[in-house]
Each structure stands twice: as C-alpha cells, then as structure tokens.
Design an enzyme around this catalytic site. Structure first.
Site, PDB file in Angstrom:
ATOM      1  N   GLY A  11       0.799  -1.213   0.000  1.00  0.00           N
ATOM      2  CA  GLY A  11       0.000   0.000   0.000  1.00  0.00           C
ATOM      3  C   GLY A  11       0.834   1.266   0.000  1.00  0.00           C
ATOM      4  O   GLY A  11       2.074   1.233  -0.025  1.00  0.00           O
ATOM      5  N   LEU A  44      -0.920 -12.488   1.310  1.00  0.00           N
ATOM      6  CA  LEU A  44      -1.599 -12.758   2.572  1.00  0.00           C
ATOM      7  C   LEU A  44      -2.919 -12.009   2.629  1.00  0.00           C
ATOM      8  O   LEU A  44      -2.971 -10.806   2.395  1.00  0.00           O
ATOM      9  CB  LEU A  44      -0.724 -12.320   3.761  1.00  0.00           C
ATOM     10  CG  LEU A  44      -1.317 -12.577   5.152  1.00  0.00           C
ATOM     11  CD1 LEU A  44      -1.415 -14.077   5.435  1.00  0.00           C
ATOM     12  CD2 LEU A  44      -0.497 -11.875   6.235  1.00  0.00           C
ATOM     13  N   ALA A  69      -5.460  -2.275   5.956  1.00  0.00           N
ATOM     14  CA  ALA A  69      -6.728  -1.782   6.511  1.00  0.00           C
ATOM     15  C   ALA A  69      -7.695  -1.485   5.376  1.00  0.00           C
ATOM     16  O   ALA A  69      -7.289  -1.349   4.223  1.00  0.00           O
ATOM     17  CB  ALA A  69      -6.508  -0.513   7.340  1.00  0.00           C
ATOM     18  N   THR A 110      -5.878   6.210  12.745  1.00  0.00           N
ATOM     19  CA  THR A 110      -6.314   7.382  11.988  1.00  0.00           C
ATOM     20  C   THR A 110      -6.789   8.523  12.888  1.00  0.00           C
ATOM     21  O   THR A 110      -7.222   8.297  14.025  1.00  0.00           O
ATOM     22  CB  THR A 110      -7.474   6.983  11.044  1.00  0.00           C
ATOM     23  OG1 THR A 110      -7.985   8.147  10.380  1.00  0.00           O
ATOM     24  CG2 THR A 110      -8.617   6.347  11.814  1.00  0.00           C
ATOM     25  N   TYR A 133     -15.817   4.093   9.387  1.00  0.00           N
ATOM     26  CA  TYR A 133     -14.364   3.942   9.294  1.00  0.00           C
ATOM     27  C   TYR A 133     -13.710   4.276  10.635  1.00  0.00           C
ATOM     28  O   TYR A 133     -12.924   3.498  11.174  1.00  0.00           O
ATOM     29  CB  TYR A 133     -13.818   4.837   8.181  1.00  0.00           C
ATOM     30  CG  TYR A 133     -12.309   4.946   8.167  1.00  0.00           C
ATOM     31  CD1 TYR A 133     -11.513   3.818   8.025  1.00  0.00           C
ATOM     32  CD2 TYR A 133     -11.674   6.184   8.307  1.00  0.00           C
ATOM     33  CE1 TYR A 133     -10.125   3.909   8.014  1.00  0.00           C
ATOM     34  CE2 TYR A 133     -10.299   6.287   8.286  1.00  0.00           C
ATOM     35  CZ  TYR A 133      -9.533   5.150   8.142  1.00  0.00           C
ATOM     36  OH  TYR A 133      -8.161   5.251   8.140  1.00  0.00           O
ATOM     37  N   LYS A 137     -11.697   1.674  13.185  1.00  0.00           N
ATOM     38  CA  LYS A 137     -10.295   1.871  13.565  1.00  0.00           C
ATOM     39  C   LYS A 137     -10.148   2.014  15.080  1.00  0.00           C
ATOM     40  O   LYS A 137      -9.175   1.525  15.666  1.00  0.00           O
ATOM     41  CB  LYS A 137      -9.717   3.083  12.846  1.00  0.00           C
ATOM     42  CG  LYS A 137      -9.565   2.901  11.340  1.00  0.00           C
ATOM     43  CD  LYS A 137      -8.637   1.741  10.978  1.00  0.00           C
ATOM     44  CE  LYS A 137      -7.191   2.055  11.269  1.00  0.00           C
ATOM     45  NZ  LYS A 137      -6.276   0.950  10.849  1.00  0.00           N
TER      46      LYS A 137
END
Length: 307
Positions: A11, A44, A69, A110, A133, A137
C-alpha cells in the site's frame, strides 16, 4: 538480525516503509501484499486467521507493523462487516500471533477516531468517531490493547506520497479533476474548502516508524498511543491549488464552503505529535516540496495518460 514483518506492504504507506527499512544494515523486512501481489512480497489475506498465524510463525519477527486496513470511509459505511474484518478482527489475530514470538506490534490508526470539533487532539484525548471507518479503527485500537502483550498505536492523518495510481490518496485523487478543468473548454472543478486536513508525507511517516523500531531494538519500546502529523492545515481546495501549480496547469478551481460528503467527516482532527517529539522522533517535509516530488515521479507520465 532484527526482523520486521510489514502487513500490508504494497500500500501507499507500506511501500514507503519497505524502502526506508531496506536501507537499515542488519535488519530484515518481510512484507505481505493482498491486492497488489509481487515477487518481493508474500501473499496474505489478513482475514484468513490460519494464514496469518502461519506467516507470523514462519517469519518469527521481532516487530510487526500492521499497515493493512480498509481505509475508504464510503466503503466502510456501505460494508461495516468488511471494515470490522480488516480493521478489528485481523488486528486481534495478528497481535495474538505476534505474542507467541514476543514481538512488538505497531498498529497504524487514523485521526478519524475524533469528531473534529475540538482540535488539536492529544494521544489521550477521548475519541468520538463520526463514521463507520473511524469506529472500526477505534475498535481496532482497543483490540490491540486487549490482545498485544507488547503493542503501540500510531495515529496518522491524511497521507500522500509516491503513488502507482492517482486514486491511492485523497490528495492525488484530485489530479484527474484538476487536469480536466485545465483542458480546452474544461469545466471548473469544485473542491471542498470546509474540512481542514493536515496532509502527511509517507516517506516522513516511514522515517518516524523506523525511529520507533530503532528504540524497540535498543530495548526502549514505546507503548500505548502515539500520533504523527504534518503541521500545515489545508483544505482540499488549497491542496488542489498546490497540485495544479506542481503540475504546471492553469486549472479552474472553485472552493466549496459547505460539507457535501454523503459519509460524515470531521471538520478538523489536527493530531498533536508531542509524545513522539518528546522522544526526539519526527521529520516533516514541506508540502510544496513533497508534492512536487510526487507529481514529478517516474510514474507521472503514465498516470497522466491513463487516468
């Protein structure tokens, strides 16, 4: 040999972290990927608890960084079960596996765990997420605290950095609209001028994480919650103006002064970075310098042509 497992290494942040850690002598970084498999990374799916345990047991790391995530607020709002599987359940599975090897687990979180009404937010400020979201988190943070014998949460704000597609970051995702507005007969692009963000450069975050890992390797492990943030308040309209300048485009941009997102978003979640700064940890690249690096990267020509 100091071994680090990076979960979600393909990412936006994961790639910057891999690049930073690869330069450290005597360190071995083993990264995983899901949506962007590559020969350099181990495939994975963090939702597969058996595969996660097998991976951690195989690597036997000294530290684990969880960068995987579901980070898209609109997707989390539509599919809270997916958000929970990736942002909560997977954290618990990874932390439990890391415990068996005495590994330190660092979870990336976040600024959206806060409602944005009373900034700046300290590491010990009371969370109050506005959307699915942020809630997922925050639940992930709690899952880490409940599971990891040695764990730490690193909260981050809006990230940007070298990309493989403009859509990877909410910063660079503005580019197609900017390009279209600068075209002959192009229409002005409306840009949000309500929410205040603190765009943070992924190579800087990778530098911060490397400093945290160095402390762990020296036996000075950081635990609990820490935060890191850029220090330049900007709305998306101001970000778009900087992007247009970096791209050398005469863009037509219109500021939108009211919130228009379907998914509720906080107004200003400025994160105080004082706890890490007290450890003399940190680096901030000015936005105008960093964004020029991003848009002038090797991928820019293909991105401009392909999107």
């Amino acid at each position: 040999m100091f071994k680090i497992a990076v979960i979600g290494g393909s990412g936006l942040l994961g790639r910057a972290l891999n690049d930073e850690l690869a330069r450290q002598a005597g360190w071995q970084c083993v990264a995983t990927a899901f949506s962007r498999p590559s020969p350099q990374m181990i495939p994975l799916d963090v939702r597969d608890s058996v595969a996660v345990e097998r991976f951690i047991d195989h690597v036997a790391p000294d530290a684990v960084v969880i960068a995987a995530a579901e980070r898209r607020p609109d997707v989390c709002e539509r599919d809270p079960e997916l958000a929970s599987a990736l942002n909560v359940d997977a954290v618990r599975t990874i932390a439990a596996a890391a415990n068996r090897h005495g590994a330190w687990t660092l979870l990336i979180s976040t600024d959206y765990v806060f409602d944005g009404t009373h900034p700046p937010y300290r590491h010990d400020s009371i969370p109050a997420p506005l959307n699915a979201y942020g809630r997922s988190k925050l639940e992930g943070e709690r899952a880490l605290a409940e599971t990891a014998e040695r764990g730490c949460v690193l909260r981050l704000p809006l990230l940007y950095g070298p990309v493989i597609s403009w859509s990877e970051s909410a910063v660079t995702s503005l580019v197609p609209a900017i390009v279209a507005s600068a075209a002959p007969n192009g229409q002005a692009a409306a840009m949000d001028a309500w929410a205040i963000r603190y765009p943070t450069f992924t190579p800087d975050v990778a530098f911060v994480i490397r400093q945290m890992l160095e402390r762990h390797a020296r036996g000075q492990t950081i635990s609990g919650i820490v935060q890191w943030s850029g220090d330049e308040p900007m709305n998306k309209y101001e970000i778009a103006v900087c992007l247009a300048k970096a791209l050398q485009l005469d863009a037509q941009l219109t500021p939108q002064r009211a919130a228009t997102d379907a998914t509720p978003r906080p107004h200003n979640c400025h994160l105080a970075s004082s706890r890490l700064e007290a450890f003399q940890i940190g680096r901030r690249t000015p936005f105008d310098i960093a964004i020029r690096q991003v848009v002038s990267g090797q991928c820019t020509t293909s991105l401009m042509q392909g999107e």
